[in-house]
Motif scaffolding. Sequence first.
Motif, mmCIF file in Angstrom:
data_model
loop_
_atom_site.group_PDB
_atom_site.id
_atom_site.type_symbol
_atom_site.label_atom_id
_atom_site.label_comp_id
_atom_site.label_asym_id
_atom_site.label_seq_id
_atom_site.Cartn_x
_atom_site.Cartn_y
_atom_site.Cartn_z
ATOM 1 N N UNK A 82 -20.483 -26.422 69.274
ATOM 2 C CA UNK A 82 -21.518 -25.995 68.324
ATOM 3 C C UNK A 82 -20.942 -25.854 66.924
ATOM 4 N N UNK A 83 -19.723 -25.338 66.834
ATOM 5 C CA UNK A 83 -19.082 -25.231 65.521
ATOM 6 C C UNK A 83 -18.942 -26.593 64.870
ATOM 7 N N UNK A 84 -18.613 -27.593 65.652
ATOM 8 C CA UNK A 84 -18.471 -28.943 65.109
ATOM 9 C C UNK A 84 -19.823 -29.473 64.640
ATOM 10 N N UNK A 85 -20.876 -29.180 65.400
ATOM 11 C CA UNK A 85 -22.215 -29.592 64.970
ATOM 12 C C UNK A 85 -22.574 -28.916 63.647
ATOM 13 N N UNK A 86 -22.313 -27.626 63.564
ATOM 14 C CA UNK A 86 -22.677 -26.877 62.351
ATOM 15 C C UNK A 86 -21.868 -27.340 61.137
ATOM 16 N N UNK A 87 -20.648 -27.800 61.378
ATOM 17 C CA UNK A 87 -19.803 -28.258 60.272
ATOM 18 C C UNK A 87 -20.492 -29.364 59.478
ATOM 19 N N UNK A 88 -21.216 -30.202 60.166
ATOM 20 C CA UNK A 88 -21.893 -31.305 59.491
ATOM 21 C C UNK A 88 -23.366 -31.066 59.248
ATOM 22 N N UNK A 89 -23.818 -29.815 59.413
ATOM 23 C CA UNK A 89 -25.264 -29.566 59.312
ATOM 24 C C UNK A 89 -25.777 -29.797 57.899
ATOM 25 N N UNK A 90 -26.808 -30.592 57.802
ATOM 26 C CA UNK A 90 -27.608 -30.755 56.593
ATOM 27 C C UNK A 90 -29.040 -30.949 57.074
ATOM 28 N N UNK A 91 -29.964 -30.207 56.541
ATOM 29 C CA UNK A 91 -31.340 -30.394 56.984
ATOM 30 C C UNK A 91 -31.796 -31.786 56.580
ATOM 31 N N UNK A 92 -32.166 -32.586 57.566
ATOM 32 C CA UNK A 92 -32.564 -33.960 57.288
ATOM 33 C C UNK A 92 -34.018 -34.245 57.564
ATOM 34 N N UNK A 93 -34.775 -33.187 57.849
ATOM 35 C CA UNK A 93 -36.177 -33.366 58.172
ATOM 36 C C UNK A 93 -37.091 -33.257 56.969
ATOM 37 N N UNK A 94 -38.348 -32.945 57.243
ATOM 38 C CA UNK A 94 -39.357 -32.842 56.185
ATOM 39 C C UNK A 94 -40.041 -31.486 56.252
ATOM 40 N N UNK A 95 -40.416 -30.977 55.101
ATOM 41 C CA UNK A 95 -41.138 -29.713 55.004
ATOM 42 C C UNK A 95 -42.380 -29.938 54.156
ATOM 43 N N UNK A 96 -43.494 -29.495 54.672
ATOM 44 C CA UNK A 96 -44.775 -29.575 53.973
ATOM 45 C C UNK A 96 -45.356 -28.173 53.933
ATOM 46 N N UNK A 97 -46.027 -27.825 52.863
ATOM 47 C CA UNK A 97 -46.572 -26.473 52.804
ATOM 48 C C UNK A 97 -47.687 -26.327 51.793
ATOM 49 N N UNK A 98 -48.348 -25.189 51.852
ATOM 50 C CA UNK A 98 -49.311 -24.838 50.818
ATOM 51 C C UNK A 98 -48.563 -24.769 49.489
ATOM 52 N N UNK A 99 -49.206 -25.222 48.427
ATOM 53 C CA UNK A 99 -48.594 -25.093 47.120
ATOM 54 C C UNK A 99 -48.353 -23.626 46.794
ATOM 55 N N UNK A 100 -47.230 -23.333 46.164
ATOM 56 C CA UNK A 100 -46.931 -21.935 45.847
ATOM 57 C C UNK A 100 -48.030 -21.363 44.944
ATOM 58 N N UNK A 101 -48.491 -20.170 45.282
ATOM 59 C CA UNK A 101 -49.580 -19.528 44.564
ATOM 60 C C UNK A 101 -50.918 -19.671 45.260
ATOM 61 N N UNK A 102 -51.011 -20.583 46.224
ATOM 62 C CA UNK A 102 -52.263 -20.786 46.955
ATOM 63 C C UNK A 102 -52.601 -19.551 47.787
ATOM 64 N N UNK A 103 -53.872 -19.206 47.868
ATOM 65 C CA UNK A 103 -54.311 -18.152 48.772
ATOM 66 C C UNK A 103 -54.301 -18.684 50.201
ATOM 67 N N UNK A 104 -54.085 -17.786 51.162
ATOM 68 C CA UNK A 104 -54.108 -18.207 52.558
ATOM 69 C C UNK A 104 -54.796 -17.140 53.403
ATOM 70 N N UNK A 105 -55.059 -17.492 54.665
ATOM 71 C CA UNK A 105 -55.824 -16.645 55.573
ATOM 72 C C UNK A 105 -55.214 -16.706 56.969
#
Length: 455
Positions: A82-105
């Motif tokens: 696991x340490x070896x895996x973490x050594x090379x960790x870089x988030x390589x995926x995608x993140x999508x979200x509400x625009x900052x400041x948007x109201x939510x429910x």
Amino acid sequence: MPHASTALLTDMYELTMIEGALRSGTAGRRSVFEVFSRRLPGGRRYGVVAGTARVLDAVEEFRFGPAELDYLAAAGVVGAETLEYLRGYRFGGSITGYGEGECYFPGSPILTVEGTFADAVVLETVVLSILNHDSAVAAAASRMTVAAHGRPCLEMGARRTHEGAAVAAARAAVVGGFVGTSVLEGGRSYGIRPIGTAAHSFTLVHDDEEAAFAAQVATMGPGTTLLVDTYDVPRGVERAVAAARAAGGELGAVRLDSGDLVAQAFTVRHQLDDLGATSTKITVTSDLDEYAIAALGAAPVDSYGVGTRLVTGSGHPTAELVYKLVAREDATGRMAEVAKASAAKASVGGLKVAGRVLDGERRAAEELVVACTRWEQGLAELERAGARPLQVPLVRDGEIVEEHRGPGALEAARERHQASRAELPYAAWRLSEGEPGIPTRMMDVDLADDPDYVV
């Protein structure tokens, strides 16, 4: 405000889960995680997304360097693989979200993280710690600026919270509509207007009030704000106006920080007008919250300084957001919806695409959340419903979309919030406890014939 490394701003079980998943062969499975709230804190009518730019900084700085790896090894948190895996960790995926400041429910998918299981699960703690804090402060700030009816609100809470949280709170307060901060690191890091003049100690260190006021005016000019309630308020107002005029100008403002602020504001305004200081403004402080600000609505107050109640979320210091796995690749390589089924904490499986449906008067009528397997399918449903899409790309294949944290991002978030809040029905603006301002409607698209779908 980037950190050297955010990798250890995480709960231990995130790493032990990675270790177990590496051993079971599931660490590389495609996964979809979602941030949402089951309910709004304290019966509030809406939430406010804040902290998005800080999340992006945290993701970028989520690296396991030698110091982090040495600690994990010495503490026996995980093993060598696991340490070896973490050594090379870089988030390589995608993140999508509400625009900052948007109201939510409740049920709004305010952040969607897609990647391998190991890629995405490890971000849970830091993402939630940022969003829960900043969204709580922004929601409190929004309620306060609603109560202020356009009068400026200024953030002054640095001494009432952790030093790092103080800077984050200053930023979140701006998302909610505040226009200045007392903490200078907030000004340096995020370009927020710094504000501040003097405390009671400055008056007390001088031999008398006249000397203190003269010294402040000599330093800051007659347009400064003088604190007039160290001793006797009427005498303080008289001396403050005189000090400014002795320097050749009119006093900018007086500050009231104790007593019956409503009554004092009327009395002081009358006194200032009688003295001919009609341009001198009145600012009030002293443990204000949205209810106190609302109570001051009829008083001749020009601005509000808010500290403790703002930086602690006005009684609700967390937005109660959660980070849950909603879809993952199965043993055959197909994506499957997954959901927690426990009675008190049930969740809805599947990738969610969200939009806001408006009525004939262009007011928000409902939050439409479509559970599906692909973004295109959800967006098609939003289009059919005439809903305004709420989600924007934040990270694409490991690359941050810079407009969401670069120059102008904070001002864009403030403007987005103003527009989003203005779109809500009047009932959503009420300070009293009640139902969410608009209902959330969940739609599960029938995708049984989709080759990537499995029940």
